[in-house]
Design a protein around this motif. Sequence first.
Motif, PDB file in Angstrom:
ATOM      1  N   TRP A   8       0.675  -1.371  -0.106  1.00 46.09           N
ATOM      2  CA  TRP A   8      -0.133   0.097  -0.147  1.00 46.09           C
ATOM      3  C   TRP A   8       0.953   1.326  -0.177  1.00 46.09           C
ATOM      4  CZ3 TRP A   8      -4.386   1.799  -1.646  1.00 46.09           C
ATOM      5  CH2 TRP A   8      -4.702   2.844  -0.970  1.00 46.09           C
ATOM      6  N   ASP A   9       2.084   1.330   0.589  1.00 50.81           N
ATOM      7  CA  ASP A   9       2.806   2.545   0.750  1.00 50.81           C
ATOM      8  C   ASP A   9       3.263   3.059  -0.556  1.00 50.81           C
ATOM      9  OD1 ASP A   9       2.690   2.397   3.387  1.00 50.81           O
ATOM     10  OD2 ASP A   9       4.689   1.527   3.756  1.00 50.81           O
ATOM     11  N   ASN A  10       3.365   2.003  -1.866  1.00 51.22           N
ATOM     12  CA  ASN A  10       3.700   2.463  -3.113  1.00 51.22           C
ATOM     13  C   ASN A  10       2.504   2.898  -3.805  1.00 51.22           C
ATOM     14  OD1 ASN A  10       6.429   2.037  -2.921  1.00 51.22           O
ATOM     15  ND2 ASN A  10       6.226  -0.001  -3.082  1.00 51.22           N
ATOM     16  N   TYR A  11       1.242   2.876  -3.399  1.00 49.27           N
ATOM     17  CA  TYR A  11       0.156   3.356  -4.233  1.00 49.27           C
ATOM     18  C   TYR A  11      -0.646   4.304  -3.332  1.00 49.27           C
ATOM     19  CZ  TYR A  11       1.102  -0.842  -7.046  1.00 49.27           C
ATOM     20  OH  TYR A  11       1.648  -1.856  -7.699  1.00 49.27           O
ATOM     21  N   LYS A  12      -0.574   4.417  -1.954  1.00 48.46           N
ATOM     22  CA  LYS A  12      -1.730   5.391  -1.219  1.00 48.46           C
ATOM     23  C   LYS A  12      -1.153   7.174  -1.674  1.00 48.46           C
ATOM     24  CE  LYS A  12       1.968   5.997   2.408  1.00 48.46           C
ATOM     25  NZ  LYS A  12       2.285   5.903   3.887  1.00 48.46           N
ATOM     26  N   ASP A  13      -0.195   7.437  -2.191  1.00 49.34           N
ATOM     27  CA  ASP A  13       0.098   8.793  -2.763  1.00 49.34           C
ATOM     28  C   ASP A  13      -0.313   8.985  -4.164  1.00 49.34           C
ATOM     29  OD1 ASP A  13       0.834   9.506  -0.175  1.00 49.34           O
ATOM     30  OD2 ASP A  13       2.760   8.955  -0.324  1.00 49.34           O
ATOM     31  N   ASN A  14      -0.469   7.736  -4.967  1.00 42.90           N
ATOM     32  CA  ASN A  14      -0.809   8.113  -6.348  1.00 42.90           C
ATOM     33  C   ASN A  14      -1.720   6.929  -6.703  1.00 42.90           C
ATOM     34  OD1 ASN A  14      -0.665   8.553  -9.106  1.00 42.90           O
ATOM     35  ND2 ASN A  14       1.392   8.050  -9.127  1.00 42.90           N
ATOM     36  N   LEU A  15      -3.033   7.064  -6.465  1.00 44.79           N
ATOM     37  CA  LEU A  15      -3.902   5.994  -6.541  1.00 44.79           C
ATOM     38  C   LEU A  15      -4.156   5.459  -7.978  1.00 44.79           C
ATOM     39  CD1 LEU A  15      -6.503   7.116  -3.722  1.00 44.79           C
ATOM     40  CD2 LEU A  15      -4.582   5.572  -3.773  1.00 44.79           C
ATOM     41  N   ILE A  16      -4.063   6.394  -8.817  1.00 37.67           N
ATOM     42  CA  ILE A  16      -4.401   6.063 -10.277  1.00 37.67           C
ATOM     43  C   ILE A  16      -3.383   4.885 -10.479  1.00 37.67           C
ATOM     44  CG2 ILE A  16      -2.546   7.438 -11.311  1.00 37.67           C
ATOM     45  CD1 ILE A  16      -6.226   6.718 -12.555  1.00 37.67           C
ATOM     46  N   GLN A  17      -2.346   4.669  -9.953  1.00 31.07           N
ATOM     47  CA  GLN A  17      -1.222   3.557 -10.360  1.00 31.07           C
ATOM     48  C   GLN A  17      -1.970   2.352 -10.056  1.00 31.07           C
ATOM     49  OE1 GLN A  17       1.614   3.524 -12.181  1.00 31.07           O
ATOM     50  NE2 GLN A  17       1.002   5.672 -12.561  1.00 31.07           N
ATOM     51  N   ILE A  18      -2.951   2.161  -9.050  1.00 33.25           N
ATOM     52  CA  ILE A  18      -3.582   0.881  -8.765  1.00 33.25           C
ATOM     53  C   ILE A  18      -3.931   0.193 -10.008  1.00 33.25           C
ATOM     54  CG2 ILE A  18      -5.599  -0.091  -7.790  1.00 33.25           C
ATOM     55  CD1 ILE A  18      -5.082   2.140  -5.626  1.00 33.25           C
ATOM     56  N   PHE A  19      -4.570   0.894 -11.076  1.00 34.60           N
ATOM     57  CA  PHE A  19      -5.026   0.580 -12.383  1.00 34.60           C
ATOM     58  C   PHE A  19      -4.054   0.169 -13.473  1.00 34.60           C
ATOM     59  CE2 PHE A  19      -8.123   3.146 -10.052  1.00 34.60           C
ATOM     60  CZ  PHE A  19      -8.973   2.129  -9.792  1.00 34.60           C
ATOM     61  N   ASN A  20      -2.658   0.499 -12.926  1.00 34.63           N
ATOM     62  CA  ASN A  20      -1.600   0.498 -14.079  1.00 34.63           C
ATOM     63  C   ASN A  20      -1.077  -0.896 -14.146  1.00 34.63           C
ATOM     64  OD1 ASN A  20       0.266   1.058 -16.251  1.00 34.63           O
ATOM     65  ND2 ASN A  20       1.547   1.983 -14.671  1.00 34.63           N
TER      66      ASN A  20
END
Length: 292
Positions: A86-98
């Motif tokens: 989560w630490d690598n996605y919490k500040d850039n949520l759009i990357q969850i879909f990448n």
Amino acid sequence: MSNTADISFVHLGITIEHLRNSISIFGFRIAFYGIIIGIGMLAGLWIAMRDAKRRGQDPDIYLDFALYAIVFSIIGARIYYVIFDWDNYKDNLIQIFNLRAGGLAIYGGVIAAVLTLLVYTRVKKLSFFSMADTGCLGLITGQIIGRWGNFFNCEAFGGYTDSLFAMRIRRELVNESMITQDLLDHLIVQDGAEYIQVHPTFLYESVWNLCVLLFLLWYRKRKKFDGEILFLYLLGYGLGRVWIEGLRTDQLIFFNTGIPVSQALSLILVFISAFILFWKHRQLSIKSKGEV
């Protein structure tokens, strides 16, 4: 080892000068990772449908199920990965879909596939455990092939080793977050290029899973109850994953506990599966003696 080599199995004499991880079709980049995952899915479906035919079932049921399972398994694999990273996605949520940037966890896919099968068999009024016995043959086939996607991505490797299967990788090809201090302490500089030397854990798991599949294919005609092949799969795969996960440098950690989540889950599945198999065989043995 050539000064232009990207990867080498140093003690086996195998060298790959330039490792490509994608192809371009009409200017659109297609990663080998995705191609290999796709091949794994198709091969797994073929194995499952062949087994269904052997058992006198309708193979098209598995094709129909796969249309749902593949979609939800990819979603599940992504959710599992994101939760524990989560630490690598919490500040850039759009990357969850990448998804093209990677980040799929097989256990998330397995959990999603099981839940999908539970719903599917309930709606279709079919036996969950009967379908699971055939489905897990396809699942592990996909895992055997899919792990080679990690090879082309230069990921899913272990710590430093100088064993027979040691794999040397050019450092610039690797995500820096996967390089531990121990690997840096054993950094190899050759002809001006930096290399890390690692356990090829993707290879270990692929070979281990192949052995599990061969055992399941041998044992399937000898099974005593529906669900036995499923629990043997969970036991066999889990045993391998417990020790292989312990070698990896890119472990997903259970929040702030320091516990590798996939290793812990594997251990739990091993104990649960072993208990169920022991209990079921004991019940069958008692029943058999009672009938005699």
